[in-house]
Design a protein around this motif. Structure first.
Motif, mmCIF file in Angstrom:
data_model
loop_
_atom_site.group_PDB
_atom_site.id
_atom_site.type_symbol
_atom_site.label_atom_id
_atom_site.label_comp_id
_atom_site.label_asym_id
_atom_site.label_seq_id
_atom_site.Cartn_x
_atom_site.Cartn_y
_atom_site.Cartn_z
ATOM 1 N N LEU A 26 23.296 -77.360 8.715
ATOM 2 C CA LEU A 26 22.031 -76.600 7.763
ATOM 3 C C LEU A 26 22.933 -75.344 7.242
ATOM 4 C CD1 LEU A 26 18.727 -77.572 7.309
ATOM 5 C CD2 LEU A 26 20.770 -78.619 6.375
ATOM 6 N N GLN A 27 23.098 -74.829 8.555
ATOM 7 C CA GLN A 27 23.821 -72.815 7.801
ATOM 8 C C GLN A 27 25.386 -73.627 7.804
ATOM 9 O OE1 GLN A 27 23.248 -69.074 10.343
ATOM 10 N NE2 GLN A 27 24.477 -70.422 11.403
ATOM 11 N N SER A 28 26.439 -74.328 8.737
ATOM 12 C CA SER A 28 27.333 -74.406 9.303
ATOM 13 C C SER A 28 27.489 -75.100 7.040
ATOM 14 C CB SER A 28 27.552 -75.592 10.028
ATOM 15 O OG SER A 28 28.859 -75.745 9.667
ATOM 16 N N ILE A 29 26.831 -75.789 6.471
ATOM 17 C CA ILE A 29 27.291 -76.713 5.449
ATOM 18 C C ILE A 29 26.860 -75.350 4.532
ATOM 19 C CG2 ILE A 29 26.007 -77.536 4.141
ATOM 20 C CD1 ILE A 29 24.907 -79.700 5.543
ATOM 21 N N PHE A 30 25.533 -74.668 4.886
ATOM 22 C CA PHE A 30 25.217 -73.182 3.867
ATOM 23 C C PHE A 30 27.034 -72.587 3.800
ATOM 24 C CE2 PHE A 30 23.798 -69.016 2.717
ATOM 25 C CZ PHE A 30 23.607 -69.519 1.729
#
Length: 561
Positions: A389-393
């Motif tokens: 999710l951090q990578s997406i954000f």
């Protein structure tokens, strides 16, 4: 995805016994502690409890509620993702409709020194777009959220100052984080499984963990509020111009942008009757020292935006606040951790207020954090989920950053910017907004299935932002011809916006996203092909191809391209 950074060494005393002035008891244990009770923190608390009402949530906030409705914060103007988050995800639509103002889109004015507002180029809509957005009085909304948070079971520690956060990873064998704060002279410690920093620019955890990152976008800002309704509709007595947006004056309901080389000025109406005015500028062209006080700001407006100055001058005695801020844009190397901490809102990252993305990234970040908390409290592992999710954000953040970085010199050029608006809106509505409205930004498998298209959009956006800069280098003249570029008449814009309100199943959403990638690709070819006809010297790596459909003929004609 790069490995997560290690915590810096710290001199930590773990689980020491409280002294006589420190309160700690069994009822000071929570599932989630949120540092900061501003917009990001209070909306996160609400979202968590809407998902899982039994969750024990504490909010540690330096202010006491109710706060003054005139609160000097950026973030009054929402766009589609943030508005959808507030209205639909958090079920705040009645409050937004009854106690805030509808937003008549983003509106942009370009003029040359000899021109008045109505004599130059205006870019905006003559009608409201389908997906709603709002002008949000932050103080009023935060009071509403705080009042209802306690009704939902949130423990709000108002009037408190966070003194320390001890993460469980800093103490061998610990399974809870510990937050220490002072409140009315007393020191309190609370423990929780999760700690989320929503402390705004105080950025308590980001500072502690040394996560700040230079993102290469240097802008400064100053803003203030006046207890008066400043309406741009009255800045000209040209009747034809006044009726371009309807029989009733309503330009004032837009987030109005007064554009110039290296800067823009905002005017935002608030439901309290006040108007927010802000100056945002590239310091290479307009140093902060030229507008870092109210007097200097007014002098600056008189020199660069005289119509705005003339409308404000009679109300100088009604100024309610003033704030100047250096280095507005902020990055962070990490925002989520599988060790059950997170950064949201300005405590994590902040881009640029130009397209009003602040509440968007609150919405996206809070939704991702809520997903992680729900999975964790349900006993599901988040070791893979948190970094993904951090990578997406951060991918969304970096792609959006391209929209602003090194673009301020172009801001006074209406021909370039009018087409850049179409491009930027298409990328925004066609990609992140589409996925957020369909609740897919936390569906890791679904996002990964779109990775090829997402990467293509990122590459096209990078090429197009380079193209706009190259165009400016080849043709820097302003040429603010009298024109109204009516975005309501641009079919691809009205369609992309309206499609946000359609609920799609996975197959239909995947098909729609693929179609949007194709549309964005076609748009790239149409813009570059048309511009290269009149400006063949513009350097670009974009291949010369004709679009399958011409969608922007009306825009080109309005701009004499």
């Amino acid at each position: 995805m790069s490995s997560l950074p290690e915590l810096p060494a710290a001199n930590v005393k773990c689980h020491e016994q409280p002294n006589n002035q420190t309160m700690m008891s069994d009822n000071n244990d929570f599932d989630v502690t949120i540092l900061g009770g501003g917009l990001a923190g209070l909306t996160l608390a609400r979202q968590i409890l809407m998902e899982r009402p039994e969750t024990q949530v504490a909010v540690v906030e330096k202010r006491t509620f109710p706060v003054d409705e005139t609160t000097c914060k950026v973030g009054e103007s929402s766009v589609e993702i943030g508005a959808h988050y507030f209205g639909e995800v958090l079920k705040l639509k009645k409050h937004l409709t009854d106690d805030q103002l509808p937003k008549f889109g983003l509106r942009f004015f370009f003029r040359e020194p000899h021109q008045g507002l109505a004599d130059g180029t205006e870019v905006g809509g003559s009608e409201f777009f389908s997906a709603p957005s709002y002008q949000v009085d932050r103080g009023r909304l935060e009071n509403y959220l705080a009042d209802h948070a306690e009704d939902m079971g949130v423990t709000v520690f108002g009037g408190s100052k966070t003194r320390s956060v001890t993460l469980c990873s800093e103490c061998e064998g610990a399974d809870q984080h510990e937050v220490e704060f002072t409140q009315q002279g007393d020191t309190t410690r609370i423990r929780s499984r999760w700690v989320v920093d929503a402390s705004g620019r105080a950025a308590f955890l980001k500072r502690k963990l040394q996560l700040s990152e230079d993102i290469g976008h240097d802008i400064n800002a100053a803003w203030f509020r006046i207890d008066a309704n400043i309406q741009v509709d009255g800045w000209s007595d040209d009747e034809e111009w006044q009726t371009l947006t309807g029989k009733v004056p309503r330009r004032w309901l837009s987030t109005n942008h007064l554009m110039g080389e290296g800067y823009w000025v905002w005017l935002i109406p608030l439901a309290t009757g006040s108007t927010s005015i802000g100056i945002v500028a590239d310091p290479r062209i307009h140093p902060l020292s030229t507008f870092n006080s109210l007097e200097k700001s007014m002098d600056w407006l008189e020199a660069h935006e005289p119509d705005c100055f003339d409308s404000l001058q009679p109300h100088r005695d009604k100024v309610q606040d003033f704030l100047a801020m250096k280095n507005l844009a902020k990055g962070s190397r990490q925002v989520f951790s599988a060790e059950r901490w997170a950064l949201v809102g300005e405590a994590g990252v902040f881009l640029d207020p130009f397209y009003s993305p602040g509440s968007d990234f609150i919405a996206i970040g809070n939704t991702m954090v809520t997903k992680m908390i729900m999975d964790d409290l349900a006993g599901r592992p988040i070791d893979h989920l948190a970094p993904t999710l951090q990578s997406i954000f951060l991918t969304l953040f970096q792609n959006n950053l391209l929209t602003y970085r090194d673009q301020y010199p172009l801001f006074g050029n209406p021909r370039i910017m009018a087409l850049k608006f179409v491009w930027d809106y298409a990328v925004y509505w066609g990609f992140p907004a589409l996925l957020y409205f369909n609740d897919k930004l936390t569906d890791v498998g679904f996002i990964q299935s779109l990775s090829k298209g997402i990467e293509e959009i990122r590459d096209m956006n990078l090429q197009m932002q380079d193209f706009f800069r190259a165009w400016f280098q080849a043709d820097p003249e302003v040429n603010a011809d009298p024109a109204f570029v009516d975005q309501s008449e641009v079919e691809l814009m009205t369609r992309l916006n309206a499609e946000l309100r359609e609920k799609l199943d996975d197959a239909a959403l995947r098909k729609r996203f693929g179609a949007n990638v194709g549309l964005i690709r076609d748009l790239m070819f149409e813009i570059t092909d048309r511009v290269k006809r009149t400006q063949p010297s513009v350097a670009t790596t974009i291949p010369e191809m004709r679009p399958s459909t011409n969608r922007l003929c009306q825009v080109f004609e309005s701009l004499n391209l």
